[in-house]
Design a protein around this motif. Structure first.
Motif, short mmCIF file in Angstrom:
data_model
loop_
_atom_site.label_atom_id
_atom_site.label_comp_id
_atom_site.label_asym_id
_atom_site.label_seq_id
_atom_site.Cartn_x
_atom_site.Cartn_y
_atom_site.Cartn_z
N PRO A 62 31.77 -75.22 -57.69
CA PRO A 62 31.74 -75.56 -59.13
C PRO A 62 32.10 -74.33 -59.96
N SER A 63 33.00 -74.50 -60.90
CA SER A 63 33.51 -73.34 -61.64
C SER A 63 32.42 -72.60 -62.40
N LEU A 64 31.41 -73.31 -62.88
CA LEU A 64 30.34 -72.63 -63.61
C LEU A 64 29.46 -71.79 -62.70
N ASP A 65 29.53 -72.04 -61.39
CA ASP A 65 28.73 -71.28 -60.43
C ASP A 65 29.51 -70.12 -59.81
N LEU A 66 30.78 -69.98 -60.17
CA LEU A 66 31.65 -69.02 -59.51
C LEU A 66 31.16 -67.59 -59.69
N ARG A 67 30.96 -66.90 -58.56
CA ARG A 67 30.54 -65.51 -58.55
C ARG A 67 31.37 -64.76 -57.51
N ALA A 68 31.20 -63.46 -57.48
CA ALA A 68 32.02 -62.62 -56.61
C ALA A 68 31.93 -63.03 -55.15
N HIS A 69 30.73 -63.40 -54.69
CA HIS A 69 30.57 -63.71 -53.27
C HIS A 69 31.26 -65.01 -52.87
N HIS A 70 31.71 -65.81 -53.84
CA HIS A 70 32.43 -67.03 -53.53
C HIS A 70 33.91 -66.78 -53.25
N ILE A 71 34.41 -65.62 -53.63
CA ILE A 71 35.83 -65.32 -53.42
C ILE A 71 36.02 -64.88 -51.97
N PRO A 72 36.85 -65.59 -51.19
CA PRO A 72 36.99 -65.25 -49.77
C PRO A 72 37.59 -63.87 -49.55
N ASP A 73 37.21 -63.25 -48.45
CA ASP A 73 37.86 -62.01 -48.05
C ASP A 73 39.36 -62.27 -47.89
N GLY A 74 40.16 -61.29 -48.24
CA GLY A 74 41.59 -61.44 -48.10
C GLY A 74 42.29 -62.09 -49.27
N THR A 75 41.54 -62.36 -50.35
CA THR A 75 42.16 -62.94 -51.54
C THR A 75 43.06 -61.91 -52.22
N ASP A 76 44.30 -62.26 -52.43
CA ASP A 76 45.23 -61.37 -53.13
C ASP A 76 45.17 -61.56 -54.64
N VAL A 77 45.16 -62.82 -55.08
CA VAL A 77 45.21 -63.12 -56.51
C VAL A 77 44.19 -64.20 -56.84
N ILE A 78 43.42 -63.96 -57.89
CA ILE A 78 42.60 -65.01 -58.50
C ILE A 78 43.40 -65.55 -59.68
N LEU A 79 43.59 -66.85 -59.69
CA LEU A 79 44.46 -67.49 -60.68
C LEU A 79 43.65 -68.49 -61.50
N ALA A 80 43.68 -68.35 -62.81
CA ALA A 80 43.00 -69.28 -63.72
C ALA A 80 44.05 -70.21 -64.33
N ALA A 81 43.91 -71.50 -64.04
CA ALA A 81 44.84 -72.51 -64.55
C ALA A 81 44.05 -73.59 -65.27
#
Length: 234
Positions: A66-85
């Motif tokens: 859920p986008s309102l719960d998004l925190r740093a630990h939710h971003i997988p290892d190896g992510t190159d780009v976080i994209l907000a659309a």
């Protein structure tokens, strides 16, 4: 590149499909827990209530948060780009730091004009003859980060909020996102600082006023019409 996509609705799905078609990989998504309108309020177990991006990700085995719960630990290892659309969630500093290359977003205006969540509505309300879209690097200040790509359009006569978004600004956003991702994949990083002397910000239409001091309490800011703030009288 490996992309984590935060967004919602049809636009986020269009972006996801374009990103994958152009050879990138989506390794995680964040979207609202449920659709804005449906007949199954509160039933999170029913896929008919899910936001479109969540529904797109599920059969592809892509993790959703859920986008309102998004925190740093939710971003997988190896992510190159976080994209907000079309993302309504603020992506904090620690979360952005999880992206190896960049954290970028699309805004349907010629930034620094029309910062805020209802840029398309204000474009129509103000009778602007020129509009456009901007890809920018996310920072602590909403919609104020350096520009990575920007393109203008002429607002068609008799355009509505819906037609301007669906027929012009949404497709433009998809194209610009793909362009910037391809640039970043080639180690081409563009960052053009926004001109604060030209900046304008409008509150969301139809919701209680949002106090955003980092947007409106800037040197030279003045109140106008009681419902907008502008810089140097712009």
């Amino acid at each position: 590149m490996n992309i984590f996509l935060s967004g919602q609705g049809a636009f986020a799905v269009d972006v996801a499909e374009a990103v994958v078609e152009n050879g990138h990989k989506i390794i995680g998504v964040a979207s609202p827990r449920q659709r804005k309108t449906h007949s199954y309020a509160g039933d999170d177990a029913n896929p008919m209530t899910w936001d479109r991006l969540r529904s797109w990700a599920y059969p592809r085995g892509i993790d959703w948060i859920p986008s309102l719960d998004l925190r740093a630990h939710h971003i997988p290892d190896g992510t190159d780009v976080i994209l907000a659309a079309h993302s309504r969630a603020f992506i904090g500093r620690r979360t952005r730091a999880r992206a190896r290359v960049a954290t970028i977003g699309y805004h349907p205006s010629l930034l620094p004009l029309h910062r805020g969540r209802d840029a398309v509505r204000w474009t129509i309300r103000d009778g602007d003859r020129v509009s456009g879209g901007s890809i920018y690097h996310l920072t602590e200040r909403t919609d104020a980060g350096p520009i990575a790509a920007q393109e203008h359009i002429i607002v068609p006569r008799n355009a509505t909020v819906e037609s301007l978004w669906r027929e012009h600004l949404a497709p433009l956003g998809v194209r610009l996102i793909v362009r910037v991702l391809d640039d970043l994949a080639r180690d081409v990083r563009i960052e053009v600082q926004q001109d604060e002397a030209l900046a304008s910000w409008e509150p969301a239409i139809g919701v209680p006023p949002l106090f955003k001091p980092e947007l409106i309490e800037l040197p030279g800011s003045v109140a106008v019409r009681g419902d907008r703030w502008a810089l140097n009288g712009f």
